[in-house]
Motif scaffolding. Sequence first.
Motif, PDB file in Angstrom:
ATOM      1  N   ARG A   1       4.026   5.687  -5.447  1.00  0.00           N
ATOM      2  CA  ARG A   1       4.108   5.594  -6.901  1.00  0.00           C
ATOM      3  C   ARG A   1       3.139   6.583  -7.561  1.00  0.00           C
ATOM      4  NH1 ARG A   1       4.063  -0.244  -8.230  1.00  0.00           N
ATOM      5  NH2 ARG A   1       6.297  -0.145  -8.421  1.00  0.00           N
ATOM      6  N   GLU A   2       1.992   6.780  -6.940  1.00  0.00           N
ATOM      7  CA  GLU A   2       0.981   7.691  -7.477  1.00  0.00           C
ATOM      8  C   GLU A   2       1.398   9.161  -7.375  1.00  0.00           C
ATOM      9  OE1 GLU A   2      -2.582   6.664  -5.388  1.00  0.00           O
ATOM     10  OE2 GLU A   2      -2.783   4.744  -6.426  1.00  0.00           O
TER      11      GLU A   2
ATOM     12  N   ARG B   1       0.837  -1.200   0.000  1.00  0.00           N
ATOM     13  CA  ARG B   1       0.000   0.000   0.000  1.00  0.00           C
ATOM     14  C   ARG B   1       0.876   1.257   0.000  1.00  0.00           C
ATOM     15  NH1 ARG B   1      -1.189   3.618   3.280  1.00  0.00           N
ATOM     16  NH2 ARG B   1      -0.343   2.599   5.117  1.00  0.00           N
ATOM     17  N   LYS B   2       1.925   1.278   0.821  1.00  0.00           N
ATOM     18  CA  LYS B   2       2.832   2.437   0.880  1.00  0.00           C
ATOM     19  C   LYS B   2       3.521   2.669  -0.460  1.00  0.00           C
ATOM     20  CE  LYS B   2       4.137   2.268   5.776  1.00  0.00           C
ATOM     21  NZ  LYS B   2       5.255   2.039   6.716  1.00  0.00           N
TER      22      LYS B   2
ATOM     23  N   ARG C   1      10.411   1.260  -0.670  1.00  0.00           N
ATOM     24  CA  ARG C   1      11.105   0.114  -1.290  1.00  0.00           C
ATOM     25  C   ARG C   1      12.222  -0.390  -0.390  1.00  0.00           C
ATOM     26  NH1 ARG C   1       9.770  -2.041  -6.395  1.00  0.00           N
ATOM     27  NH2 ARG C   1      11.510  -3.282  -5.691  1.00  0.00           N
ATOM     28  N   GLU C   2      12.930   0.528   0.272  1.00  0.00           N
ATOM     29  CA  GLU C   2      13.988   0.123   1.208  1.00  0.00           C
ATOM     30  C   GLU C   2      13.381  -0.641   2.389  1.00  0.00           C
ATOM     31  OE1 GLU C   2      17.311   2.134   4.104  1.00  0.00           O
ATOM     32  OE2 GLU C   2      16.872   3.136   2.210  1.00  0.00           O
TER      33      GLU C   2
ATOM     34  N   ASN D   1      11.409  10.563  -6.042  1.00  0.00           N
ATOM     35  CA  ASN D   1      10.328  10.333  -5.097  1.00  0.00           C
ATOM     36  C   ASN D   1      10.893   9.665  -3.837  1.00  0.00           C
ATOM     37  OD1 ASN D   1       8.089   9.313  -3.697  1.00  0.00           O
ATOM     38  ND2 ASN D   1       6.886   9.142  -5.588  1.00  0.00           N
ATOM     39  N   GLY D   2      11.188  10.469  -2.821  1.00  0.00           N
ATOM     40  CA  GLY D   2      11.773   9.964  -1.574  1.00  0.00           C
ATOM     41  C   GLY D   2      10.886   8.965  -0.865  1.00  0.00           C
ATOM     42  N   GLY D   3       9.577   9.207  -0.883  1.00  0.00           N
ATOM     43  CA  GLY D   3       8.637   8.290  -0.237  1.00  0.00           C
ATOM     44  C   GLY D   3       8.658   6.917  -0.876  1.00  0.00           C
ATOM     45  N   TYR D   4       8.757   6.893  -2.205  1.00  0.00           N
ATOM     46  CA  TYR D   4       8.808   5.628  -2.929  1.00  0.00           C
ATOM     47  C   TYR D   4      10.078   4.850  -2.579  1.00  0.00           C
ATOM     48  CZ  TYR D   4       9.295   2.362  -6.829  1.00  0.00           C
ATOM     49  OH  TYR D   4       9.471   1.236  -7.584  1.00  0.00           O
TER      50      TYR D   4
END
Length: 161
Positions: free
Chosen positions: A40-41, A34-35, A55-56, A48-51
């Motif tokens: 990605r959106e 979900r994160k 992933r990390e 994209n730091g959040g992406y």
Amino acid sequence: MTETAAGFLTQEAHDRLKAELDQLTGEGRLEIARKIEEAREEGDLKENGGYHAAREEQGKMEARIRQITELLQTATVGETPADDGIVEPGMLVTVEMFGDEETFLLGNREIADGSDLQVFSEKSAMGAAINGKSVGETTSYEAPNGKTIDVKVLAAKPYSA
């Protein structure tokens, strides 16, 4: 008991790890997916730091899943040993080395999860040397540097969290 790469786990530690694995492979994977989808959106994935953070986090979680899975597949699971003064996996052991006392858990570090207790595997040089010895016995083992180290078993009590 059979010899395994993972070593000894108490039933309590096994159950705790199984519950963690179930959480990570079920709810944990859904949450991280979900994160990643939400990040990605947000647009351009290169910046994209959040992406990248999600992933990390996913990579760390998958590594922990692999670690727990292998541990559960290869560990010898047993009850906490009897309080008979004989050193075996699952015991809190006090030894004398170099004139100093040292106390540690003999077994897998997952048994002592959440504590700062030092843990030695029963497969380590010292663990193998003291495994099966009785309180009062002295033994020795060869350190990685080639030196022989004398160890006297002072106490051996079943570990309880």
